[in-house]
Design a protein around this motif. Structure first.
Motif, PDB file in Angstrom:
ATOM      1  N   GLU A 191       6.938  10.489  -6.858  1.00 42.16           N
ATOM      2  CA  GLU A 191       8.294  10.399  -6.323  1.00 42.16           C
ATOM      3  C   GLU A 191       9.052   9.241  -6.967  1.00 42.16           C
ATOM      4  N   THR A 192      10.364   9.420  -7.165  1.00 46.05           N
ATOM      5  CA  THR A 192      11.190   8.360  -7.747  1.00 46.05           C
ATOM      6  C   THR A 192      12.404   8.032  -6.887  1.00 46.05           C
ATOM      7  N   ALA A 198       0.834  -1.209   0.000  1.00 46.62           N
ATOM      8  CA  ALA A 198       0.000   0.000   0.000  1.00 46.62           C
ATOM      9  C   ALA A 198       0.863   1.252   0.000  1.00 46.62           C
ATOM     10  N   ARG A 199       1.909   1.249   0.821  1.00 48.89           N
ATOM     11  CA  ARG A 199       2.804   2.410   0.859  1.00 48.89           C
ATOM     12  C   ARG A 199       3.501   2.605  -0.485  1.00 48.89           C
ATOM     13  N   GLU A 200       3.837   1.511  -1.151  1.00 53.29           N
ATOM     14  CA  GLU A 200       4.437   1.634  -2.478  1.00 53.29           C
ATOM     15  C   GLU A 200       3.458   2.274  -3.450  1.00 53.29           C
ATOM     16  N   MET A 201       2.193   1.846  -3.442  1.00 53.45           N
ATOM     17  CA  MET A 201       1.196   2.424  -4.343  1.00 53.45           C
ATOM     18  C   MET A 201       0.996   3.908  -4.053  1.00 53.45           C
ATOM     19  N   GLY A 229      15.445   6.967 -11.217  1.00 57.80           N
ATOM     20  CA  GLY A 229      15.145   7.422 -12.571  1.00 57.80           C
ATOM     21  C   GLY A 229      13.639   7.595 -12.742  1.00 57.80           C
ATOM     22  N   PRO A 230      13.164   7.878 -13.955  1.00 57.88           N
ATOM     23  CA  PRO A 230      11.740   8.207 -14.178  1.00 57.88           C
ATOM     24  C   PRO A 230      10.842   6.971 -14.186  1.00 57.88           C
ATOM     25  N   VAL A 231      10.781   6.277 -13.041  1.00 59.45           N
ATOM     26  CA  VAL A 231       9.981   5.061 -12.941  1.00 59.45           C
ATOM     27  C   VAL A 231       8.508   5.392 -12.715  1.00 59.45           C
ATOM     28  N   TYR A 232       7.744   4.385 -12.399  1.00 58.61           N
ATOM     29  CA  TYR A 232       6.283   4.419 -12.349  1.00 58.61           C
ATOM     30  C   TYR A 232       5.641   5.779 -12.067  1.00 58.61           C
ATOM     31  N   GLY A 233       5.829   6.284 -10.844  1.00 56.97           N
ATOM     32  CA  GLY A 233       5.120   7.493 -10.440  1.00 56.97           C
ATOM     33  C   GLY A 233       5.376   8.676 -11.349  1.00 56.97           C
ATOM     34  N   LYS A 234       6.617   8.818 -11.816  1.00 59.33           N
ATOM     35  CA  LYS A 234       6.954   9.918 -12.724  1.00 59.33           C
ATOM     36  C   LYS A 234       6.088   9.856 -13.981  1.00 59.33           C
TER      37      LYS A 234
END
Length: 316
Positions: free
Chosen positions: A77-78, A67-70, A130-135
């Motif tokens: 944030e990255t 949940a915290r990851e989601m 780097g520009p992972v998921y959230g970005k």
């Protein structure tokens, strides 16, 4: 794996998949050098109605970490520092490996994580993925063509906010999609997105309208990654449903390269020897004004009594 998904305990789908991959998967080498057994093209279906959630019971899944990851994804944030500040270490392996290679030191994971938390400058240099998921989800880069013939960076696209709005204003659309696979930026990511595409679908009308979600995952570690991915997708769907006035419907999970690592034999054998039991529920304690306003204490998992933890190494 041809039985009706709701004829038995929901978790048998997962265990049947694990057994199928382990017994019939094609053995092949992979990016990590560990080796896998792999199948291609799989689908699982889970009901989210009446607060149901596809949380595994044959081993403990640390749902608060998922949940915290989601929630971290939704901030855009990255850097791993906010996760580590909350005790979530699931993203540490990649920056740790990079730091060890660059520095030539054999720093332990615990030492590395402690330094990330304590030293903001160190975190900025070594904790970013780097520009992972959230970005990509909330700030997809755009560029505008100017009169001088050059491109300048424009306003980022918040895909999540756009989907919330489109579900409210045009529920019949076939374009309710959150996409993480930004080809132009893949080489800058610590790990290209595995759970890459979320598509939402509204079924029914009025007060009984249901929100369904299909998650396409290009690469899936069945033993360690999939339990987190299923819970994360279910949580995101529940939040999206709450923000759009819809009832939770169904989570459909689709996997491309679905695999088990060869060094996970003990985990596989232990888990396949267990029988799923119980029906955990995921409750939203409160509804926030925005999809981006949720906090960990807004969620509660009830009736979850899993069997013991099964640990296995992460392949980096």
């Amino acid at each position: 794996m041809q039985d009706s998904p709701h004829a038995r305990h929901y978790e048998w789908q997962y265990l049947d998949l694990m057994r199928h991959v382990w017994e019939h998967g094609d053995q092949r080498m992979d990016r990590t050098g560990v080796g896998t057994r792999s199948v291609f093209g799989v689908q699982l279906r889970f009901s989210l109605a009446e607060e149901q959630v596809p949380l595994l019971t044959t081993k403990r899944v640390f749902w608060k970490a998922a949940a915290r990851e989601m929630l971290w994804f939704l901030t855009g944030e990255t850097n791993i520092r906010p996760l580590l500040q909350e005790g979530v270490t699931i993203w540490s392996d990649w920056p740790l490996a990079k730091f060890r290679k660059a520095s030539g030191t054999d720093i332990t994971q615990a030492e590395f994580e402690a330094r990330i938390v304590a030293d903001e400058a160190f975190a900025a240099q070594w904790g970013d993925l780097g520009p992972v998921y959230g970005k990509q989800w909330v700030n997809w880069d755009t560029y505008e063509y100017g009169p001088d013939g050059k491109y300048t960076k424009g306003k980022g696209i918040n895909q999540v906010a756009q989907v919330v709005e489109s579900l409210r204003s045009n529920p019949g659309s076939r374009r309710h999609i959150i996409e993480g696979w930004n080809v132009a930026e893949l080489d800058r990511m610590a790990l290209p997105p595995c759970h890459k595409t979320y598509q939402f679908h509204v079924a029914g009308e009025g007060a009984r309208a249901r929100l369904n979600c299909l998650l396409y995952q290009r690469s899936c570690d069945v033993a360690l990654g999939l339990p987190f991915n299923l819970f994360g997708a279910a949580l995101l769907t529940r939040m999206m449903a709450a923000q759009t006035g819809l009832q939770p419907g169904e989570l459909v999970w689709s996997g491309g390269d679905v695999h088990l690592y060869l060094n996970h034999a003990e985990l596989v054998e232990e888990q396949l020897g267990r029988t799923p039991e119980g029906s955990p529920r995921l409750a939203l304690v409160r509804q926030r004004d925005s999809i981006f306003g949720y906090r960990i204490d807004d969620f509660q998992v009830c009736d979850y009594a899993p069997q013991g933890v099964i640990r296995a190494p992460v392949a980096v």
